[in-house]
Design an enzyme around this catalytic site. Sequence first.
Site, mmCIF file in Angstrom:
data_model
loop_
_atom_site.group_PDB
_atom_site.id
_atom_site.type_symbol
_atom_site.label_atom_id
_atom_site.label_comp_id
_atom_site.label_asym_id
_atom_site.label_seq_id
_atom_site.Cartn_x
_atom_site.Cartn_y
_atom_site.Cartn_z
ATOM 1 N N LYS A 1 -0.655 5.249 5.380
ATOM 2 C CA LYS A 1 -1.851 5.360 4.556
ATOM 3 C C LYS A 1 -2.324 4.025 4.006
ATOM 4 O O LYS A 1 -3.503 3.845 3.737
ATOM 5 C CB LYS A 1 -1.547 6.267 3.368
ATOM 6 C CG LYS A 1 -2.319 7.551 3.406
ATOM 7 C CD LYS A 1 -2.310 8.238 2.056
ATOM 8 C CE LYS A 1 -0.935 8.625 1.594
ATOM 9 N NZ LYS A 1 -0.391 9.747 2.341
ATOM 10 N N LYS B 1 2.213 0.686 12.507
ATOM 11 C CA LYS B 1 2.589 2.095 12.430
ATOM 12 C C LYS B 1 1.551 2.907 11.650
ATOM 13 O O LYS B 1 0.760 2.359 10.887
ATOM 14 C CB LYS B 1 3.956 2.222 11.762
ATOM 15 C CG LYS B 1 3.971 1.760 10.321
ATOM 16 C CD LYS B 1 5.206 2.260 9.587
ATOM 17 C CE LYS B 1 5.120 1.873 8.127
ATOM 18 N NZ LYS B 1 6.043 2.564 7.255
ATOM 19 N N LYS C 1 5.127 -5.765 -0.276
ATOM 20 C CA LYS C 1 4.428 -5.214 -1.438
ATOM 21 C C LYS C 1 3.866 -6.315 -2.331
ATOM 22 O O LYS C 1 2.783 -6.160 -2.900
ATOM 23 C CB LYS C 1 5.370 -4.298 -2.244
ATOM 24 C CG LYS C 1 5.585 -2.933 -1.603
ATOM 25 C CD LYS C 1 4.295 -2.131 -1.628
ATOM 26 C CE LYS C 1 4.387 -0.717 -1.097
ATOM 27 N NZ LYS C 1 4.960 -0.483 0.196
#
Length: 331
Positions: free
Chosen positions: A197, A194, A111
């Site tokens: 979004k 994977k 992140k």
Amino acid sequence: METVVSGIRSTGKLHLGNYYGAIQNFVKMQHQYNCYFFIADLHSLTTHPTPGDLHGHVKQVLVEYLAAGIDPEKATIYVQSDVPEVAELYLYLNMNAYLGELERSTSFKDKIRAQPDNVNAGLLTYPVLMAADIIIHRATKVPVGKDQEQHLEMARTFANRFNRLYNNEYFPEPYAFNFSDKLVKIPGLDGKGKMGKSEGESNVVNLSDSPEVIRKKVMRAVTDSGPTTENQEKPVEIQNLFDLMNVVSSADTYEHFDQLYNTCQIRYGDLKKQLAEDMIIATAPIREKIKEIDQDSSYLRQVAKHGAIKARESASKTIREVREIIGFRSF
Ligand code: TRP
């Protein structure tokens, strides 16, 4: 009976990765366990602090949980922010969560890279909030995808640390759970990792996508120029399409295309067409139900209210006992 907790962050529509990675397990588990399935709207603030349509996103996930087959008569379905006890437990756990271990979390490191301008404390303590979600119901089983393993390990650390610090065995250890022997990974359409979004809308197939949209997205999936030698290993972007096929298509279909690949006769256009049609068939009943349930505001209100009451019953009992254990007393 063992208790189960899981949640999905509400950042919009749910996709096939959510469905096959998590929700299918939720649906099966609700018949066998004491299940709590929630919509992680607090967690969504760590990446989307001022979402344009917070309530709309929560509603979308609620509708899609129900459409996918989670039964509010069997499982407790609730919105995370409807249960303030979670935030209270998060606060207590934060007092014994250390900077070093939080900084080492891979999701935190990812992140930081993804949003360098918003490295907030909520992001750092994301695993603490997740631990609170789980242990607030003293759950032992957590149906999640493989990417959540490290978070589960941290949840066990925080639960054990609480027990050790206050010298009791109040919280059991939660473990990731999946009905199949491996934790499933559903790849995206971008030829890389994977389905998720964060890699863009074209990487995911949503449960609510129309057949036309599904066809368009799948036809644009990344492929290579085709195999040149028999039985060669598939490059990752091709393996990804086969992995998706393995999930939505029949064994015969999978075998058929695998055979064509191995004999260098495959035409990716045909494979993608088949994959898209099988995805459309697999999601058709859910897509129909999404439309139906989405219209039924009074049903949604009733489900959310009922879920919040049941979740708070369990959560407030835990908070009462935790306060007692820590030593808070009223005068
Ligand atoms: N971190 C999970 C994810 O990204 C979502 C989540 C938040 C969760 N709290 C949880 C999952 C508690 C299971 C249990 O998928």
